[in-house]
Design a protein around this motif. Structure first.
Motif, PDB file in Angstrom:
ATOM      1  N   ASP A  11      51.655  32.301  33.050  1.00 25.90           N
ATOM      2  CA  ASP A  11      50.740  33.109  32.284  1.00 25.90           C
ATOM      3  C   ASP A  11      49.146  33.003  32.471  1.00 25.90           C
ATOM      4  OD1 ASP A  11      53.148  33.858  31.045  1.00 25.90           O
ATOM      5  OD2 ASP A  11      52.961  32.902  29.135  1.00 25.90           O
ATOM      6  N   ASP A  12      48.895  31.818  32.522  1.00 22.61           N
ATOM      7  CA  ASP A  12      47.400  31.238  32.755  1.00 22.61           C
ATOM      8  C   ASP A  12      46.849  31.968  34.099  1.00 22.61           C
ATOM      9  OD1 ASP A  12      47.113  30.190  30.518  1.00 22.61           O
ATOM     10  OD2 ASP A  12      47.126  28.037  31.382  1.00 22.61           O
ATOM     11  N   ARG A  13      47.874  31.703  35.166  1.00 25.21           N
ATOM     12  CA  ARG A  13      47.542  32.430  36.424  1.00 25.21           C
ATOM     13  C   ARG A  13      47.418  33.716  36.546  1.00 25.21           C
ATOM     14  NH1 ARG A  13      51.268  34.663  39.753  1.00 25.21           N
ATOM     15  NH2 ARG A  13      50.909  34.912  42.005  1.00 25.21           N
ATOM     16  N   GLN A  14      48.194  34.529  35.653  1.00 21.99           N
ATOM     17  CA  GLN A  14      48.228  36.062  35.527  1.00 21.99           C
ATOM     18  C   GLN A  14      46.887  36.369  35.047  1.00 21.99           C
ATOM     19  OE1 GLN A  14      50.930  37.061  37.709  1.00 21.99           O
ATOM     20  NE2 GLN A  14      50.733  38.788  36.226  1.00 21.99           N
ATOM     21  N   ILE A  15      46.190  35.482  33.902  1.00 23.12           N
ATOM     22  CA  ILE A  15      45.053  35.974  33.237  1.00 23.12           C
ATOM     23  C   ILE A  15      44.001  35.709  34.405  1.00 23.12           C
ATOM     24  CG2 ILE A  15      43.644  35.193  31.542  1.00 23.12           C
ATOM     25  CD1 ILE A  15      45.874  34.497  29.679  1.00 23.12           C
ATOM     26  N   VAL A  16      44.169  34.590  35.113  1.00 27.92           N
ATOM     27  CA  VAL A  16      42.831  34.376  36.249  1.00 27.92           C
ATOM     28  C   VAL A  16      42.931  35.472  36.973  1.00 27.92           C
ATOM     29  CG1 VAL A  16      42.464  32.830  38.088  1.00 27.92           C
ATOM     30  CG2 VAL A  16      42.834  31.914  35.624  1.00 27.92           C
ATOM     31  N   HIS A  17      43.937  35.893  37.499  1.00 25.38           N
ATOM     32  CA  HIS A  17      43.864  37.150  38.427  1.00 25.38           C
ATOM     33  C   HIS A  17      43.594  38.265  37.884  1.00 25.38           C
ATOM     34  CE1 HIS A  17      45.886  35.588  42.120  1.00 25.38           C
ATOM     35  NE2 HIS A  17      46.828  34.796  41.365  1.00 25.38           N
ATOM     36  N   GLU A  18      43.935  38.553  36.715  1.00 24.20           N
ATOM     37  CA  GLU A  18      43.349  39.721  36.089  1.00 24.20           C
ATOM     38  C   GLU A  18      41.632  39.517  35.892  1.00 24.20           C
ATOM     39  OE1 GLU A  18      45.364  40.071  32.091  1.00 24.20           O
ATOM     40  OE2 GLU A  18      47.179  40.816  33.331  1.00 24.20           O
ATOM     41  N   LYS A  19      41.243  38.304  35.517  1.00 24.60           N
ATOM     42  CA  LYS A  19      39.746  38.362  35.453  1.00 24.60           C
ATOM     43  C   LYS A  19      38.997  38.459  36.962  1.00 24.60           C
ATOM     44  CE  LYS A  19      39.020  37.574  31.067  1.00 24.60           C
ATOM     45  NZ  LYS A  19      38.057  38.537  30.319  1.00 24.60           N
ATOM     46  N   ILE A  20      39.851  37.911  37.873  1.00 23.41           N
ATOM     47  CA  ILE A  20      39.405  38.060  39.190  1.00 23.41           C
ATOM     48  C   ILE A  20      39.205  39.371  39.656  1.00 23.41           C
ATOM     49  CG2 ILE A  20      39.730  37.690  41.678  1.00 23.41           C
ATOM     50  CD1 ILE A  20      40.801  34.820  40.796  1.00 23.41           C
ATOM     51  N   ASP A  21      40.154  40.231  39.393  1.00 20.24           N
ATOM     52  CA  ASP A  21      40.405  41.639  39.632  1.00 20.24           C
ATOM     53  C   ASP A  21      39.160  42.355  38.968  1.00 20.24           C
ATOM     54  OD1 ASP A  21      42.414  41.313  41.456  1.00 20.24           O
ATOM     55  OD2 ASP A  21      43.803  42.247  39.799  1.00 20.24           O
ATOM     56  N   SER A  27      35.945  41.646  40.431  1.00 22.73           N
ATOM     57  CA  SER A  27      35.649  42.046  41.753  1.00 22.73           C
ATOM     58  C   SER A  27      35.237  43.579  41.691  1.00 22.73           C
ATOM     59  CB  SER A  27      37.168  42.176  42.633  1.00 22.73           C
ATOM     60  OG  SER A  27      36.952  42.713  43.803  1.00 22.73           O
ATOM     61  N   GLU A  28      36.044  44.287  40.720  1.00 22.73           N
ATOM     62  CA  GLU A  28      35.433  45.706  40.315  1.00 22.73           C
ATOM     63  C   GLU A  28      33.796  45.716  39.935  1.00 22.73           C
ATOM     64  OE1 GLU A  28      38.049  47.396  37.431  1.00 22.73           O
ATOM     65  OE2 GLU A  28      39.839  46.852  38.766  1.00 22.73           O
ATOM     66  N   LYS A  29      33.352  44.817  39.219  1.00 26.96           N
ATOM     67  CA  LYS A  29      32.040  44.738  38.749  1.00 26.96           C
ATOM     68  C   LYS A  29      31.217  44.402  39.880  1.00 26.96           C
ATOM     69  CE  LYS A  29      32.818  43.174  34.209  1.00 26.96           C
ATOM     70  NZ  LYS A  29      32.658  42.523  32.913  1.00 26.96           N
ATOM     71  N   ILE A  30      31.823  43.689  40.710  1.00 30.05           N
ATOM     72  CA  ILE A  30      30.939  43.375  42.154  1.00 30.05           C
ATOM     73  C   ILE A  30      30.658  44.568  42.908  1.00 30.05           C
ATOM     74  CG2 ILE A  30      30.887  42.022  44.226  1.00 30.05           C
ATOM     75  CD1 ILE A  30      31.796  39.851  42.671  1.00 30.05           C
ATOM     76  N   ASP A  31      31.813  45.149  43.121  1.00 29.72           N
ATOM     77  CA  ASP A  31      31.997  46.665  43.703  1.00 29.72           C
ATOM     78  C   ASP A  31      30.918  47.662  43.213  1.00 29.72           C
ATOM     79  OD1 ASP A  31      33.613  45.765  45.509  1.00 29.72           O
ATOM     80  OD2 ASP A  31      35.407  46.630  44.534  1.00 29.72           O
ATOM     81  N   ARG A  32      30.789  47.718  41.870  1.00 30.84           N
ATOM     82  CA  ARG A  32      29.823  48.684  41.233  1.00 30.84           C
ATOM     83  C   ARG A  32      28.452  48.155  41.354  1.00 30.84           C
ATOM     84  NH1 ARG A  32      33.853  48.829  36.829  1.00 30.84           N
ATOM     85  NH2 ARG A  32      32.650  47.171  35.922  1.00 30.84           N
TER      86      ARG A  32
END
Length: 82
Positions: free
Chosen positions: A35-45, A48-53
Motif C-alpha cells: 500500500d505504501d508503495r502504491q502511495i509513493v508511485h501516485e505521489k511520484i506521478d 512528474s505532472e507538476k514538473i511537466d507543467r
C-alpha cells in the motif's frame, strides 16, 4: 519411539504456530508495504505532472523573452538609424 512421536507432534505444533504468525503478522506487513508503495508511485506521478507543467511554463517564458529581446533590438536599430 514415543519420544520421536512426541518430537514430531511438537514440531507440527511449532509449524502451525509459525504459519499462523506468517498469516497474521507478516502478511499484514507485506500488505502495508505494498500500500505504501502504491502511495509513493501516485505521489511520484503527481510530482512528474507538476514538473511537466512547470517545464511548459519555462519554455513559454523563454519564447516570450526571446521575442521581446528581438523587439528591443529592432527598436534600438530603428532609433539609431534616425
Amino acid at each position: 519411539m514415543t519420544d520421536l512421536k512426541s518430537e514430531l507432534h511438537t514440531a507440527k505444533e511449532e509449524i502451525k504456530k509459525l504459519g499462523t504468525k506468517i498469516d497474521n503478522e507478516i502478511t499484514d506487513k507485506i500488505r502495508a508495504l505494498f500500500d505504501d508503495r502504491q502511495i509513493v508511485h501516485e505521489k511520484i506521478d503527481e510530482i512528474s505532472e507538476k514538473i511537466d507543467r512547470v517545464q511548459i511554463d519555462v519554455n513559454n517564458m523563454t519564447i516570450k523573452t526571446l521575442y521581446h529581446d528581438n523587439k528591443i533590438l529592432e527598436l534600438g536599430q530603428k532609433l539609431s538609424n534616425r
